[in-house]
Design an enzyme around this catalytic site. Structure first.
Site, mmCIF file in Angstrom:
data_model
loop_
_atom_site.group_PDB
_atom_site.id
_atom_site.type_symbol
_atom_site.label_atom_id
_atom_site.label_comp_id
_atom_site.label_asym_id
_atom_site.label_seq_id
_atom_site.Cartn_x
_atom_site.Cartn_y
_atom_site.Cartn_z
ATOM 1 N N LYS A 37 0.821 -1.219 0.000
ATOM 2 C CA LYS A 37 0.000 0.000 0.000
ATOM 3 C C LYS A 37 0.854 1.267 0.000
ATOM 4 C CE LYS A 37 -0.724 0.429 5.010
ATOM 5 N NZ LYS A 37 0.000 1.713 5.138
ATOM 6 N N THR A 38 1.989 1.244 0.728
ATOM 7 C CA THR A 38 2.850 2.430 0.758
ATOM 8 C C THR A 38 3.417 2.706 -0.620
ATOM 9 O OG1 THR A 38 3.442 1.961 3.059
ATOM 10 C CG2 THR A 38 4.841 3.505 1.866
ATOM 11 N N ASP A 222 -3.938 7.453 4.100
ATOM 12 C CA ASP A 222 -3.444 6.117 4.423
ATOM 13 C C ASP A 222 -4.206 5.579 5.632
ATOM 14 O OD1 ASP A 222 -1.869 3.856 4.426
ATOM 15 O OD2 ASP A 222 -0.150 4.810 5.384
ATOM 16 N N GLU A 223 -4.290 4.267 5.759
ATOM 17 C CA GLU A 223 -4.933 3.613 6.909
ATOM 18 C C GLU A 223 -6.344 4.174 7.155
ATOM 19 O OE1 GLU A 223 -3.561 1.102 8.007
ATOM 20 O OE2 GLU A 223 -1.382 1.295 8.130
ATOM 21 N N GLN A 253 -7.990 -4.872 9.073
ATOM 22 C CA GLN A 253 -7.020 -4.394 10.059
ATOM 23 C C GLN A 253 -7.559 -3.213 10.869
ATOM 24 O OE1 GLN A 253 -2.702 -4.563 8.900
ATOM 25 N NE2 GLN A 253 -3.536 -4.780 6.850
ATOM 26 N N ARG A 605 2.015 -9.980 10.706
ATOM 27 C CA ARG A 605 3.281 -9.258 10.930
ATOM 28 C C ARG A 605 4.467 -10.139 10.553
ATOM 29 N NH1 ARG A 605 1.605 -5.305 9.781
ATOM 30 N NH2 ARG A 605 -0.263 -6.530 9.385
#
Length: 739
Positions: A37-38, A222-223, A253, A605
């Site tokens: 995503k980044t 973002d997020e 998430q 993670r």
């Protein structure tokens, strides 16, 4: 440096590239864990600048941590060169900048200060003491949580007061308006204000809103699944004009409901922005397929989610190991032994490992075991550097120099180092200041007019006033480095600890030196470094921002803190009913789904290997409790998990697929209703005081049974007794032995 072509687009997979090249209109990018995503966000910014010729200052990119914002800025720079004018930052940093620019509109100084959590608690405590409200019965932290929730839901003090129904809400309705009054008087904002005040500003001044709508033609978030109602409103406002809004997030998430995050923002994006295009990023570049299969088998049990399926080109990898322990000490020993085994075989270094847990209380035994084996470790979310006493004292000096109206900072340092200004003397100054409607700094300027102040104290106060005034005058004349170093020398803040040769004092002295190094580092990367700019950056630092990820040490953190990070090997400990999922999460389907998402976050993670563990017994506040395996272990795909029973005692034999949990869960709940679920609270027991929404304050006099059958008898202050089924009882834990 790739700043002369668009060859970087070839680095994207088809779904990522479509998301990058679709620049006009609303766009939702559903980016699964580890799906890049980044990269999509940074490449999209680069594409807008290089291909669409959008000036960088017309692009606004917002995220939730300074670490993520910094990473985004660096990647954009590597793609397009210097990001002159590009607005990339956290919600709080972006809107604090806007508030400084527009401060005159709401009669604030542009040098306003930002109160951190400890500052807020001190302010609320002071207000409650003035009102005669017991801080033992009603902890300031709890009161603040109610105020924060009200702010994030855009509920004003006046509206809150008119709708208060319970005892606790009545107290909040009295504290809330005075809290806001004192923030204003001190020219201070708390974290919530940095988001809610701009909304009021845009509502009241449409021309100001128009200015920022015109400035930011492209808005990226973002997020997005972590946004609360207030942040959602700001995004809607800014994107309304051009509708070029791109949000990136993963509903699977969404784990911050307890601090106001609303998963509906991402689930209903297409309804909020008609005509939105949706792109799903499902190729995972982080984890093995076995880890992804395990994670999917958990999160797919949730009903409130958008369908997606992560996949990987990697090998299946190792199965997940499920470790069954006798108690928490045995569990910790097992974890540490696994780490030693992998390091000994030279497959990994210590920095490759993360140990995740549901509550901060779980770290103690893990730390003991790591220390016992001489394994280095770091804790994310322990005592924060900028919250240490010696650092808070130094920051208070700097805040007061920046903003002389900051009474809270003045009260902290007026007699530190000791100047002979006693409590009685200061109380007289405060009383006189209130009578004259003055801030404390303005009051001490007139110390000769205040009656009953001893001569010696007058001299000390006058010297303090002249000291601060001198640095107020100097702050725009000398460099930031020179200002802070000179202040430390003149106040002898460092010498105090150097002269006392104790271990604690040496540690405090080292921390002050580290602070001076931080000032130097800030000044070196900001050509026009200012004191207010430095203080703002410090106030917005998060746990993860201060984590040293280069140190060769095992990382310990809560599952909440781990989101956004990755490690080769991850341990998820304490997988027991009542702990994970938390007992209180069983009260509602939504809460249980969030716990399931939190487990999903923990699993994803890991890049190579996951260890899961649970214990038959675990010690809490009132002794040792029998535990039962988490229902999440039963939900795991049994094809990708192998079970290792290390217990020297007889195993449970409760395996059906993975593990079948008993319906009578332990009643321990480590999650207070008024704060982060990653904190701890006492088990329900006689003698514990509670606050009930309807009946007020009472004391537990009897507890019967456990788990879902547990009953609690409470005697309330008026003498009546009521019996409740524990899991449905609507009361807040206040503490033990409160009289």
């Amino acid at each position: 440096m790739k700043n002369t072509s668009l060859f970087f687009l070839n680095e994207l997979n088809p779904a990522q590239r479509k998301a990058v090249e679709t620049t006009e209109g609303p766009v939702l990018v559903l980016a699964g864990a580890g799906s890049g995503k980044t990269r999509v966000l940074t490449f999209r910014i680069a594409y807008l600048v290089k291909e669409k010729k959008v000036p960088p200052w017309e692009i606004l990119a917002m995220t939730f941590t300074n670490k993520a914002a910094g990473e985004m800025r660096e990647r954009v720079e590597s793609l397009i060169g210097v990001n002159a004018g590009l607005w990339v930052g956290t919600f709080h940093s972006i809107f604090s900048k806007i508030l400084r620019w527009e401060s005159e509109l709401f009669n604030y100084s542009p040098d306003f200060v930002i109160y951190d959590t400890e500052d807020q608690e001190r302010l609320v405590k002071s207000i409650m003491n003035d009102m005669g409200v017991s801080i033992q019965q009603y902890p300031p932290k709890m009161i603040l949580s109610f105020i924060s929730r009200a702010k994030n839901n855009l509920i004003s003090p006046e509206t809150y007061s008119s709708s208060a129904k319970t005892v606790i809400e009545d107290i909040v309705s009295r504290v809330y308006p005075e809290y806001q009054n004192r923030l204003r008087s001190n020219h201070a904002f708390d974290f919530d204000d940095l988001i809610t005040i701009p909304i009021h500003l845009f509502d009241k001044y449409p021309d100001v809103l128009k200015k920022y709508q015109s400035r930011f033609r492209y808005v990226l978030v973002d997020e997005y699944q972590d946004t609360n109602r207030a942040q959602y409103m700001l995004i809607r406002y800014l994107a309304k004009e051009h509708r070029n809004i791109c949000v990136v997030g993963d509903d699977d998430q969404s784990i911050y409901r307890w601090r106001g995050a609303d998963i509906r923002n991402i689930l209903e994006f297409e309804k909020d922005f008609p005509g939105a295009q949706v792109f799903r990023l499902e190729q995972n570049y982080r984890s093995t397929q076995n880890i992804l299969t395990a994670a999917a088998s958990i999160v797919e049990k949730n009903k409130g989610r958008k369908e997606k399926k992560l996949w990987s080109n990697k090998e299946p990898g190792e199965k997940l190991d499920l470790l069954e322990a006798v108690d928490e000490r045995h569990e910790a020993e097992m974890v540490v032994e696994k780490i030693r085994e992998k390091v000994f075989k030279k497959k990994h270094t210590f920095r490759d490992f993360a140990i995740l847990y549901r509550t901060n209380a779980q770290s103690r035994v893990l730390e003991d075991s790591l220390r016992g084996r001489r394994i280095p470790y770091v804790i994310v979310g322990s005592v924060k550097f900028y919250e240490r006493k010696e650092i808070k004292d130094l920051l208070a000096y700097l805040k007061l120099i920046t903003n002389p109206k900051d009474d809270l900072s003045l009260k902290r340092i007026i007699n530190f180092p000791l100047r002979g200004i006693g409590v009685t003397t200061f109380s007289r100054i405060e009383k006189w200041a209130r009578e004259k409607s003055l801030n404390l700094f303005d009051a001490i300027e007139k110390i000769e007019e205040i009656p009953e102040i001893p001569v010696r104290s007058r001299r000390a106060i006058d010297q303090f006033y002249k000291l601060i005034s001198k640095y107020i005058d100097l702050k725009n004349k000398i460099s930031l480095n020179e200002l802070v170093h000179t202040l430390v020398d003149e106040t002898k803040l460092l010498n105090i600890y150097k002269e006392d040769n104790s271990i604690e004092s040496r540690r405090r002295a080292d921390n002050i030196r580290e602070f001076l190094a931080a000032v130097n580092e800030y000044a070196s990367r900001n050509k026009e470094a200012t004191l207010s700019g430095f203080l703002e950056e410090v106030s917005l630092i998060t746990d993860v921002d201060t984590w040293d990820d280069k140190k060769n040490a095992v990382t310990l953190m809560t599952l909440h803190s781990a989101k956004g990070l990755e490690f080769p090997v991850v341990f998820i400990t304490g997988l027991e009913e009542g702990l994970f999922p938390g007992y209180r999460s069983l009260e509602s389907p939504d809460a249980l789904e969030e716990e399931r998402r939190l487990f999903y976050v923990g699993l994803t993670r890991a890049r190579e290997k996951v260890y899961l563990s649970w214990s038959h017994r675990r010690s809490f506040f009132n002794g040792e409790n029998s535990r039962f395996p988490s229902r999440f272990l039963e939900e795991l795909d049994s094809n990708v998990v192998k079970i290792t029973v290390f217990s020297p005692r007889k195993a449970t034999g409760q395996f059906r697929g993975i593990i079948q949990h008993t319906p009578e869960e332990d009643s321990f709940s480590p999650h207070p209703s008024y704060e982060s679920f990653s904190q701890e609270e006492p088990i329900l027991a006689p003698g514990l005081w509670v606050m009930h929404q309807k009946y007020g304050k009472g004391r537990i006099v009897n507890v019967e049974g456990r788990g879902i059958k547990q009953k609690v008898t409470v005697e309330f202050e008026e003498g009546t007794q009521k019996k409740f089924i524990a899991q449905y009882a609507k009361f807040t834990i206040l503490g033990e032995n409160i009289d």
